[in-house]
Design a protein around this motif. Structure first.
Motif, mmCIF file in Angstrom:
data_model
loop_
_atom_site.group_PDB
_atom_site.id
_atom_site.type_symbol
_atom_site.label_atom_id
_atom_site.label_comp_id
_atom_site.label_asym_id
_atom_site.label_seq_id
_atom_site.Cartn_x
_atom_site.Cartn_y
_atom_site.Cartn_z
ATOM 1 N N PHE A 14 52.761 40.364 83.189
ATOM 2 C CA PHE A 14 51.431 40.210 82.770
ATOM 3 C C PHE A 14 52.318 40.054 82.052
ATOM 4 N N GLY A 15 53.539 41.098 81.187
ATOM 5 C CA GLY A 15 54.504 41.131 79.566
ATOM 6 C C GLY A 15 55.219 40.657 79.853
ATOM 7 N N VAL A 16 55.975 38.960 81.119
ATOM 8 C CA VAL A 16 56.977 38.782 81.438
ATOM 9 C C VAL A 16 56.383 37.419 81.387
ATOM 10 N N GLY A 17 54.913 36.945 82.288
ATOM 11 C CA GLY A 17 54.695 36.183 81.741
ATOM 12 C C GLY A 17 53.942 35.215 80.818
ATOM 13 N N ALA A 18 53.752 36.308 79.870
ATOM 14 C CA ALA A 18 52.936 36.696 78.527
ATOM 15 C C ALA A 18 54.643 35.539 77.864
ATOM 16 N N ALA A 19 55.469 36.503 77.922
ATOM 17 C CA ALA A 19 56.946 35.815 77.315
ATOM 18 C C ALA A 19 56.983 34.442 77.663
ATOM 19 N N ILE A 20 56.457 34.258 78.582
ATOM 20 C CA ILE A 20 57.218 32.514 79.066
ATOM 21 C C ILE A 20 56.416 31.532 78.824
ATOM 22 N N GLN A 21 54.891 32.270 78.050
ATOM 23 C CA GLN A 21 54.317 31.302 77.642
ATOM 24 C C GLN A 21 54.062 31.927 75.803
ATOM 25 N N VAL A 22 54.264 33.034 75.049
ATOM 26 C CA VAL A 22 54.931 32.670 74.230
ATOM 27 C C VAL A 22 56.057 32.179 73.469
ATOM 28 N N SER A 23 56.786 31.605 74.556
ATOM 29 C CA SER A 23 58.080 31.615 73.751
ATOM 30 C C SER A 23 58.363 29.534 73.999
ATOM 31 N N GLY A 24 57.699 29.414 74.607
ATOM 32 C CA GLY A 24 57.392 27.725 74.665
ATOM 33 C C GLY A 24 58.256 27.381 76.362
ATOM 34 N N THR B 167 58.007 32.407 96.249
ATOM 35 C CA THR B 167 57.225 32.963 96.846
ATOM 36 C C THR B 167 58.387 33.722 97.941
ATOM 37 N N GLU B 168 58.957 32.663 98.252
ATOM 38 C CA GLU B 168 60.076 33.428 99.016
ATOM 39 C C GLU B 168 60.785 33.684 98.976
ATOM 40 N N LEU B 169 61.618 33.635 97.172
ATOM 41 C CA LEU B 169 62.593 34.493 96.726
ATOM 42 C C LEU B 169 62.207 35.302 96.472
ATOM 43 N N ILE B 170 61.331 35.993 96.034
ATOM 44 C CA ILE B 170 60.443 37.526 95.339
ATOM 45 C C ILE B 170 58.970 37.308 95.938
ATOM 46 N N THR B 171 58.803 38.137 94.987
ATOM 47 C CA THR B 171 57.269 38.912 95.713
ATOM 48 C C THR B 171 55.928 38.031 95.366
ATOM 49 N N ALA C 265 53.157 34.710 91.210
ATOM 50 C CA ALA C 265 51.991 34.518 90.486
ATOM 51 C C ALA C 265 52.183 34.193 89.283
ATOM 52 N N VAL C 266 52.363 35.509 88.681
ATOM 53 C CA VAL C 266 53.164 36.080 87.245
ATOM 54 C C VAL C 266 53.342 35.051 86.571
ATOM 55 N N LEU C 267 54.637 34.053 87.507
ATOM 56 C CA LEU C 267 55.451 33.319 86.935
ATOM 57 C C LEU C 267 55.459 31.881 86.903
ATOM 58 N N LEU D 295 46.861 30.527 95.774
ATOM 59 C CA LEU D 295 46.959 30.379 97.316
ATOM 60 C C LEU D 295 47.656 30.120 97.410
ATOM 61 N N ALA D 296 49.123 29.160 96.649
ATOM 62 C CA ALA D 296 50.231 28.567 97.157
ATOM 63 C C ALA D 296 51.567 30.126 96.827
ATOM 64 N N ALA D 297 50.735 30.983 96.555
ATOM 65 C CA ALA D 297 52.211 31.830 96.391
ATOM 66 C C ALA D 297 51.542 33.149 97.454
ATOM 67 N N SER D 298 50.640 32.845 97.816
ATOM 68 C CA SER D 298 50.599 33.673 98.995
ATOM 69 C C SER D 298 50.632 33.042 99.961
ATOM 70 N N ALA D 299 51.295 31.870 100.545
ATOM 71 C CA ALA D 299 51.210 31.042 100.910
ATOM 72 C C ALA D 299 52.978 31.816 101.970
ATOM 73 N N SER D 300 53.414 32.520 101.970
ATOM 74 C CA SER D 300 55.213 33.209 102.800
ATOM 75 C C SER D 300 55.094 33.561 103.846
ATOM 76 N N PHE D 301 55.176 32.060 104.860
ATOM 77 C CA PHE D 301 55.703 31.966 106.347
ATOM 78 C C PHE D 301 57.469 31.570 106.452
ATOM 79 N N LEU D 302 57.970 31.681 105.560
ATOM 80 C CA LEU D 302 59.321 30.880 105.528
ATOM 81 C C LEU D 302 60.707 32.231 106.432
ATOM 82 N N SER D 303 59.819 32.910 105.744
ATOM 83 C CA SER D 303 61.234 34.488 106.157
ATOM 84 C C SER D 303 60.743 35.638 105.581
#
Length: 590
Positions: free
Chosen positions: A456-466, A499-503, A508-510, A535-543
């Motif tokens: 949540f904190g990382v997501g907030a930084a992505i948003q407030v930093s522009g 989502t195939e590269l990270i959790t 979803a948060v990023l 929904l897309a963040a849960s669609a991990s089927f490639l690895s």
């Protein structure tokens, strides 16, 4: 871009590399990024720590407790037993298994469901002469698809619900996304049933497999001084024509003899390297004149109070990167490693010198309480008893299912928020003695809880930093001329690849602030884009690395890395298309 945006971009990129390269546990990587962004002043303390006061991680923790109660009481066992008892061809059997798997996943955490189903289905498939690889990956995919149907089906939906609250919107309803998630799940299940028998190769089975192409383990045996095998040839010692297991080489006085001819004479102290299936490797322990090369580590395990287990090494296990000797495995786990299997390649060398990797399958000899002792720890993704016995449902199973049903019903009617309902259900599990307090605590995966809260904190930084606006322009720019549906498709595709590269939770948060910014840029309702991200963040089927249940069946099914894309690519493509189309239709973007 602003200075804050550049700093945030740099921190996020380092975090992503750490997650992809597995430099540290995912929770530590995200927590470190959150703390660094706070220290350098990109976020305020309230913004950085918002996740720790959000309902999402607490709700997820409570649901872990409820899922553990379902697993312990065998609440789903009667349904599973009836399903496996019925006959039919591979596709019919697959459909009967996948539908209840997806249904259970809609209200329970995916991980314990797959942990409970996978070993039993694998043993059942092998007994019927079917390849277990036809069932295990589909079970993981079905659990993922089922999680898309309701708010509590996956932690990702709860995370996005919490993020919506952070930006001033109402949280997601229990069945708010069902209109999109259910069609995606049903279509995905249909594709799995149709394509799995065609696209999935017949891989080596993990448990009780006697087929020639069964999953191979490497195990070492030594020739006893003066024993029946000492001084006899390979042929005379009866080691030439073993069923499903063969002698790959002999280590003698520091030299490796391979291949080994039938006339080769065995000497006391020879280290024999055998390769074979799990059960036949077990049978080698009974060959007269041979003893396990790990016999110094198996002392105390020879009586009937001990049994063989197969475990899958977790990505966050302290065993990753260590050898058995470095980890002091025998003393740490009160178990001896008899064999190691690494999907796609044969493990070579002495067992104590092999550096373990996530997904490695270990054949253990330990006391019969090993599974109950370590099942709630994070060292192993999965622990399967090679005895193949099915857990027996207890009388409390009905109570647990009734509690779960009441929680879902009250939340759906709006009578009780899901946070309160989940906490009440978790408390009931302890108060009624269904779980002990220590079992409830161990059921909670603190790595996931910390990752969600810190993200949540990382997501907030992505948003407030522009930075979110900049990334959104990168998606909107090329797609704007094609309309808002194309922009939505870009967000879905970016989330699915991430989502195939990270959790899934980190993805979803990023992507949430990016999706919200993209929606604003095209004048669309941000809530619809939030649905798409969840929904897309849960669609991990490639690895096997994008989702924990995929990792669980990776070693157990003997899959190769590329097997996931063979079946997963059409599932992922179909899911992305349906998510985009259904969200666009629901929110009037067409």
């Amino acid at each position: 871009m602003t200075v804050e945006a550049w700093i945030t971009l740099g921190v996020v990129l380092v975090m992503l590399v750490a997650l992809v390269r597995e430099w540290t546990a995912p929770a530590i990587a995200v927590l470190g990024a959150m703390a660094l962004l706070l220290v350098v002043g990109v976020t305020t303390p309230d913004e950085a720590l918002a996740g720790f006061s959000n309902a999402a991680p607490i709700t997820v923790a409570a649901l872990y407790v409820l899922a553990r109660a379902v697993e312990k009481t065998g609440a789903l066992q009667p349904l599973l037993s009836r399903t496996l008892a019925r006959g039919g061809g591979p596709r019919r059997s697959l459909a009967r298994i996948l539908l209840p798997t997806a249904g259970a996943s809609a209200i329970l955490n995916n991980t314990p469901i797959v942990a409970m189903l996978a070993p039993q289905v694998a043993g059942w498939a092998e007994q019927r002469g079917h390849a277990a690889s036809f069932y295990l990956m589909p079970i993981s995919f079905a659990a993922i698809l089922g999680g898309m149907v309701t708010l509590i089906g996956t932690s990702t939906n709860l995370v996005v619900s919490g993020l919506l609250q952070e930006v001033g919107q109402a949280p997601l309803g229990m069945f708010e996304m069902t209109g999109v998630g259910l069609p995606v799940a049903l279509a995905g299940l249909a594709l799995i049933v149709a394509l799995a028998p065609v696209l999935l190769p017949e891989r080596k089975g993990p448990l009780r497999s006697f087929e020639e192409e069964s999953k191979e383990f490497t195990v070492g045996m030594e020739v006893d001084l003066g024993g029946p095998a000492d001084g006899r040839s390979i042929e005379d010692a009866g080691l030439r024509h073993l069923e499903g297991v063969y002698l790959a080489g002999i280590e003698r006085e520091g030299e490796l003899l391979a291949p080994v001819g039938p006339e080769e004479v065995l000497r006391a102290g020879d280290h024999l390297v055998f390769v074979g299936s799990a059960d036949l490797v077990v049978d080698l322990q009974a060959v007269r004149g041979l003893r396990s090369a790990e016999h110094e580590h198996t002392k105390g395990f020879e009586d009937s109070a001990h049994a063989f287990f197969e475990v899958v090494v977790s990505p966050i296990s302290p065993l990753v990167g260590a050898t058995l000797r470095d980890a002091n495995f025998r003393e740490q786990y009160q178990a001896a490693v008899m064999a190691i299997h690494r999907s796609g390649e044969r493990v070579r060398g002495k067992l104590g010198e092999v550096r373990l990797r996530p997904g490695d399958a270990l054949l253990l000899l330990s006391h019969r309480g090993f599974r109950s002792q370590w099942r709630d720890r994070r060292d192993f993704l999965l622990i399967a008893d090679l005895a193949g016995s099915l857990p027996i449902g207890t009388r409390k199973g009905a109570f647990v299912l009734a509690t779960a049903g009441a929680m879902v019903g009250l939340a759906a009617l709006g009578w009780l928020p899901i946070l309160k309902g989940a906490l009440l259900a978790a408390i009931l599990m302890v108060v009624t003695g269904t779980l002990s307090a220590s079992e409830a605590v161990r059921a909670v995966d603190m790595n996931v809880i910390l990752l969600i809260a810190a993200a949540f904190g990382v997501g907030a930084a992505i948003q407030v930093s522009g930075l979110a606006a900049v990334l959104a322009r990168g998606i909107v720019g090329p797609m704007a001329a094609l309309g808002p549906v194309a922009v939505l498709a870009g967000v879905v595709l970016a989330t699915l690849l991430l989502t195939e590269l990270i959790t899934n939770n980190a993805a979803a948060v990023l992507m949430f602030p990016v999706g919200v910014a993209a929606a604003a840029a095209v004048g669309a309702e941000p809530r619809g884009f939030a649905w798409a991200v969840a929904l897309a963040a849960s669609a991990s089927f490639l690895s096997p690395v994008g989702y924990q249940t995929n990792s669980m069946v990776y070693g157990l099914g003997g899959y190769h890395f590329g097997d996931y894309a063979r079946l997963g690519l059409p599932i992922a493509a179909g899911s992305a298309t349906l998510i985009t189309g259904a969200v666009a239709w629901q929110w009037g973007l067409w």
